[in-house]
Structure formats: structure tokens, C-alpha cells
Design a protein around this motif. Sequence first.
Motif, PDB file in Angstrom:
ATOM      1  N   VAL A  39       1.419  -1.254   0.363  1.00 12.85           N
ATOM      2  CA  VAL A  39      -0.157  -0.059  -0.143  1.00 12.85           C
ATOM      3  C   VAL A  39       1.057   1.475   0.109  1.00 12.85           C
ATOM      4  O   VAL A  39       2.042   0.659   0.591  1.00 12.85           O
ATOM      5  N   PRO A  40       0.425   2.330  -0.354  1.00 17.25           N
ATOM      6  CA  PRO A  40       1.384   3.541  -0.106  1.00 17.25           C
ATOM      7  C   PRO A  40       1.823   4.062   0.822  1.00 17.25           C
ATOM      8  O   PRO A  40       1.210   3.205   1.537  1.00 17.25           O
ATOM      9  N   GLU A  41       2.979   5.011   0.804  1.00 19.45           N
ATOM     10  CA  GLU A  41       3.343   4.812   2.508  1.00 19.45           C
ATOM     11  C   GLU A  41       2.246   6.749   2.249  1.00 19.45           C
ATOM     12  O   GLU A  41       1.834   7.522   1.585  1.00 19.45           O
ATOM     13  N   THR A  42       2.434   7.183   4.122  1.00 22.06           N
ATOM     14  CA  THR A  42       1.702   8.385   3.785  1.00 22.06           C
ATOM     15  C   THR A  42       2.831   9.118   4.966  1.00 22.06           C
ATOM     16  O   THR A  42       2.600  10.350   4.881  1.00 22.06           O
ATOM     17  N   VAL A  43       4.115   7.908   5.119  1.00 24.75           N
ATOM     18  CA  VAL A  43       4.888   9.416   6.286  1.00 24.75           C
ATOM     19  C   VAL A  43       5.901   9.767   5.690  1.00 24.75           C
ATOM     20  O   VAL A  43       6.606   9.291   4.797  1.00 24.75           O
ATOM     21  N   PRO A  44       5.944  11.130   5.958  1.00 25.46           N
ATOM     22  CA  PRO A  44       6.780  11.718   4.420  1.00 25.46           C
ATOM     23  C   PRO A  44       8.571  11.643   4.671  1.00 25.46           C
ATOM     24  O   PRO A  44       8.827  10.469   5.785  1.00 25.46           O
ATOM     25  N   ALA A  45       8.905  11.585   3.931  1.00 27.80           N
ATOM     26  CA  ALA A  45      10.412  11.289   3.379  1.00 27.80           C
ATOM     27  C   ALA A  45      11.765  10.942   4.374  1.00 27.80           C
ATOM     28  O   ALA A  45      12.747  10.711   4.976  1.00 27.80           O
ATOM     29  N   ASP A  56      11.833   0.423   0.005  1.00 26.37           N
ATOM     30  CA  ASP A  56      11.015  -0.817  -0.046  1.00 26.37           C
ATOM     31  C   ASP A  56      10.445  -0.315  -2.280  1.00 26.37           C
ATOM     32  O   ASP A  56       9.520   0.335  -2.105  1.00 26.37           O
ATOM     33  N   ASP A  57      10.753  -0.696  -2.854  1.00 23.83           N
ATOM     34  CA  ASP A  57      10.886  -0.958  -4.192  1.00 23.83           C
ATOM     35  C   ASP A  57       9.802  -1.737  -5.093  1.00 23.83           C
ATOM     36  O   ASP A  57       9.448  -1.751  -6.303  1.00 23.83           O
ATOM     37  N   THR A  58       8.985  -2.285  -3.831  1.00 23.69           N
ATOM     38  CA  THR A  58       7.830  -3.526  -4.598  1.00 23.69           C
ATOM     39  C   THR A  58       6.443  -2.322  -5.171  1.00 23.69           C
ATOM     40  O   THR A  58       6.425  -1.349  -4.465  1.00 23.69           O
ATOM     41  N   PRO A  59       6.430  -2.483  -6.440  1.00 24.60           N
ATOM     42  CA  PRO A  59       4.884  -2.240  -6.862  1.00 24.60           C
ATOM     43  C   PRO A  59       3.765  -1.696  -5.279  1.00 24.60           C
ATOM     44  O   PRO A  59       3.483  -2.113  -4.933  1.00 24.60           O
ATOM     45  N   THR A  60       3.537  -1.021  -5.986  1.00 29.43           N
ATOM     46  CA  THR A  60       2.018  -0.366  -4.870  1.00 29.43           C
ATOM     47  C   THR A  60       0.802  -0.574  -5.792  1.00 29.43           C
ATOM     48  O   THR A  60       0.664  -0.543  -7.048  1.00 29.43           O
ATOM     49  N   ALA A  61      -0.500  -0.758  -5.241  1.00 38.10           N
ATOM     50  CA  ALA A  61      -1.706  -1.105  -5.320  1.00 38.10           C
ATOM     51  C   ALA A  61      -2.858  -0.388  -5.454  1.00 38.10           C
ATOM     52  O   ALA A  61      -2.336   0.331  -4.823  1.00 38.10           O
ATOM     53  N   THR A  62      -3.207  -0.020  -5.473  1.00 39.79           N
ATOM     54  CA  THR A  62      -4.632   1.633  -5.942  1.00 39.79           C
ATOM     55  C   THR A  62      -6.102  -0.252  -5.438  1.00 39.79           C
ATOM     56  O   THR A  62      -6.471  -1.015  -5.624  1.00 39.79           O
ATOM     57  N   PRO A  63      -7.020   0.713  -3.904  1.00 42.15           N
ATOM     58  CA  PRO A  63      -7.750  -0.098  -3.712  1.00 42.15           C
ATOM     59  C   PRO A  63      -8.801  -0.934  -5.130  1.00 42.15           C
ATOM     60  O   PRO A  63      -9.185  -2.310  -5.089  1.00 42.15           O
ATOM     61  N   ALA A  64      -8.354  -0.337  -6.110  1.00 40.45           N
ATOM     62  CA  ALA A  64      -9.488  -0.806  -7.487  1.00 40.45           C
ATOM     63  C   ALA A  64      -9.062  -2.432  -7.454  1.00 40.45           C
ATOM     64  O   ALA A  64     -10.007  -3.193  -8.272  1.00 40.45           O
ATOM     65  N   ASP A  65      -8.182  -2.613  -7.808  1.00 35.08           N
ATOM     66  CA  ASP A  65      -6.964  -4.135  -7.666  1.00 35.08           C
ATOM     67  C   ASP A  65      -7.521  -4.601  -7.472  1.00 35.08           C
ATOM     68  O   ASP A  65      -7.205  -6.336  -7.907  1.00 35.08           O
ATOM     69  N   LEU A  66      -8.397  -4.760  -6.256  1.00 36.40           N
ATOM     70  CA  LEU A  66      -8.451  -5.942  -5.253  1.00 36.40           C
ATOM     71  C   LEU A  66      -9.525  -6.547  -6.008  1.00 36.40           C
ATOM     72  O   LEU A  66      -9.763  -8.169  -5.546  1.00 36.40           O
ATOM     73  N   ALA A  67     -10.862  -6.118  -6.674  1.00 34.36           N
ATOM     74  CA  ALA A  67     -11.333  -6.830  -7.608  1.00 34.36           C
ATOM     75  C   ALA A  67     -11.229  -7.090  -8.546  1.00 34.36           C
ATOM     76  O   ALA A  67     -11.515  -8.569  -9.019  1.00 34.36           O
ATOM     77  N   ASP A  68     -10.176  -7.624  -8.708  1.00 36.76           N
ATOM     78  CA  ASP A  68      -9.493  -8.634  -9.996  1.00 36.76           C
ATOM     79  C   ASP A  68      -8.672  -9.384  -9.415  1.00 36.76           C
ATOM     80  O   ASP A  68      -8.498 -10.825 -10.527  1.00 36.76           O
ATOM     81  N   TYR A  69      -9.124 -10.227  -8.532  1.00 38.44           N
ATOM     82  CA  TYR A  69      -8.378 -11.353  -7.288  1.00 38.44           C
ATOM     83  C   TYR A  69      -9.484 -12.445  -6.549  1.00 38.44           C
ATOM     84  O   TYR A  69     -10.435 -11.903  -6.826  1.00 38.44           O
ATOM     85  N   ASP A  70      -9.072 -13.726  -6.401  1.00 33.20           N
ATOM     86  CA  ASP A  70      -9.982 -14.291  -6.393  1.00 33.20           C
ATOM     87  C   ASP A  70      -9.155 -14.545  -4.666  1.00 33.20           C
ATOM     88  O   ASP A  70     -10.408 -14.613  -3.768  1.00 33.20           O
ATOM     89  N   ALA A  71      -8.496 -13.602  -4.373  1.00 29.49           N
ATOM     90  CA  ALA A  71      -7.998 -13.948  -2.865  1.00 29.49           C
ATOM     91  C   ALA A  71      -7.438 -12.796  -2.784  1.00 29.49           C
ATOM     92  O   ALA A  71      -6.628 -12.224  -3.446  1.00 29.49           O
ATOM     93  N   VAL A  72      -7.587 -12.284  -1.108  1.00 28.52           N
ATOM     94  CA  VAL A  72      -6.386 -11.133  -0.979  1.00 28.52           C
ATOM     95  C   VAL A  72      -6.257 -11.432   0.323  1.00 28.52           C
ATOM     96  O   VAL A  72      -6.310 -11.837   1.043  1.00 28.52           O
ATOM     97  N   ILE A  73      -4.068 -11.462   0.515  1.00 25.91           N
ATOM     98  CA  ILE A  73      -3.764 -11.587   1.524  1.00 25.91           C
ATOM     99  C   ILE A  73      -2.928 -11.063   1.782  1.00 25.91           C
ATOM    100  O   ILE A  73      -2.101  -9.952   1.179  1.00 25.91           O
ATOM    101  N   VAL A  74      -4.092  -9.822   3.227  1.00 28.30           N
ATOM    102  CA  VAL A  74      -3.194  -8.545   3.842  1.00 28.30           C
ATOM    103  C   VAL A  74      -2.776  -8.670   4.969  1.00 28.30           C
ATOM    104  O   VAL A  74      -2.490  -9.288   5.676  1.00 28.30           O
ATOM    105  N   GLY A  75      -0.827  -7.982   5.130  1.00 29.40           N
ATOM    106  CA  GLY A  75      -0.173  -8.005   5.585  1.00 29.40           C
ATOM    107  C   GLY A  75      -0.438  -6.246   6.836  1.00 29.40           C
ATOM    108  O   GLY A  75      -0.122  -5.294   5.865  1.00 29.40           O
TER     109      GLY A  75
END
Length: 207
Positions: A39-45, A56-75
Motif C-alpha cells: 500500500v502507498p506510504e503516507t509518512v513523509p520521506a 521498498d521498491d515493491t509496486p504499489t496497489a490501488t483499491p480498485a485492484d482488489l476486485a481482480d483477484y480471487d483472494a487477498v492476503i493482507v499483511g
Amino acid sequence: MTRILVLYYSSYGHVRALARAEAEGARSVAGTQVDIRRVPETVPAALRKSAGYVDDDTPTATPADLADYDAVIVGTPTRFGMMAGQMKQFLDQAGGLWARNALVGKVGAVFASTGSQHGGHEATLLTTQIPLMHFGMVIAGLPYSFAGQTSRAGIIGGAPYGAGTIAGADGALQPTATDLDGARFQGAHVARLAAALATVNHLTEAA
């Protein structure tokens, strides 16, 4: 092909390590495609740097992306016994998905990191499940068929509500082999459930 999203927020890398293990477990189930997003970071650099947050260079998601999946595992890490604000803000933006029942019947699961064994570990797992249930998702935990969570060999994270790790107050403890095994187990468990539910939903739609 069953599609699974491992969605996480991580400040110091503990949750990211668990996310990768969750994805590894899910991918072990044949016919499963897994994406890892943060998820996007909200803390200033400047504050991130002074607090020692890891890059962390992992790509970020948008809330709309969740609908494209059969399961979502949240950490998420624990913040005063609850999910991190970054994750809460992300989920709070998913009202449009809720309004059109876009996540109903999909599998949802949670994993977490806390600073101590009694610092809100189980509370975070349970309360993070609540918005997933509001979305109509089917909740998957970490069954006791993963025997590692009953080990007395050391400090073990996780609970029947989801995988986890104990980072220590200073964040010096890294996920143990048992913690990572638990995350892999949960990832595979979610993948199997998602595949079964997707098959049932497909047959129902075709009927």
C-alpha cells in the motif's frame, strides 16, 4: 488460473519478509498466479529516514485492484494493537468495491508483525479481518494443522487467526523459520480455498 494478491505495509521489513513467504506458499499450489503489492506510504520521506524505515521498491496497489483477484492476503505491522494507518487508509478507500459487492465471496486472510508477544498481535489479526468481512469476504486463518504455532522452541508469531512474527521492541528480531513456514502454510491454504470457491462460483454462474 486462481489469482491471489498479497497486499502489505511494512516499515522495517518484517512484514515484507512474511509477504514473500505467503506468496511462495500460494505459488506452491498448482494453477495459482500471485502478485505482491504494497500500500502507498503516507509518512513523509524525512520522517521515514529519521525513523530508520527500510526502502521498498515493491509496486504499489490501488483499491480498485482488489476486485481482480480471487483472494487477498493482507499483511500489516501493529500500531497500538491495530493495523497500521497506511493499511487502514488504503482499505477506507475501497468503499466503491463495497458498494457494488465486488469482493463478496472472495477469500481474505491476514498476517501481522508486532513488537512483543502481548503487544496486540492477536488483536491486530482479528481487527484487520473486520473490514474484510464487511466486504463479504470468506476469512481464512492459520489452522492448527500447521503444528509450528504450538512450538515451545522459542518466540513464535502467529495464531489461528493468521501468520505472524514478533519483531522485538527495537525491531531486531527477524522472522524465524517457523514464522516463515507459517506464512507459507497460510498462503497455500488460501490458494486452495480460493481455487475451490472460484470453481463453485464458476459452476453456479454457468448453471
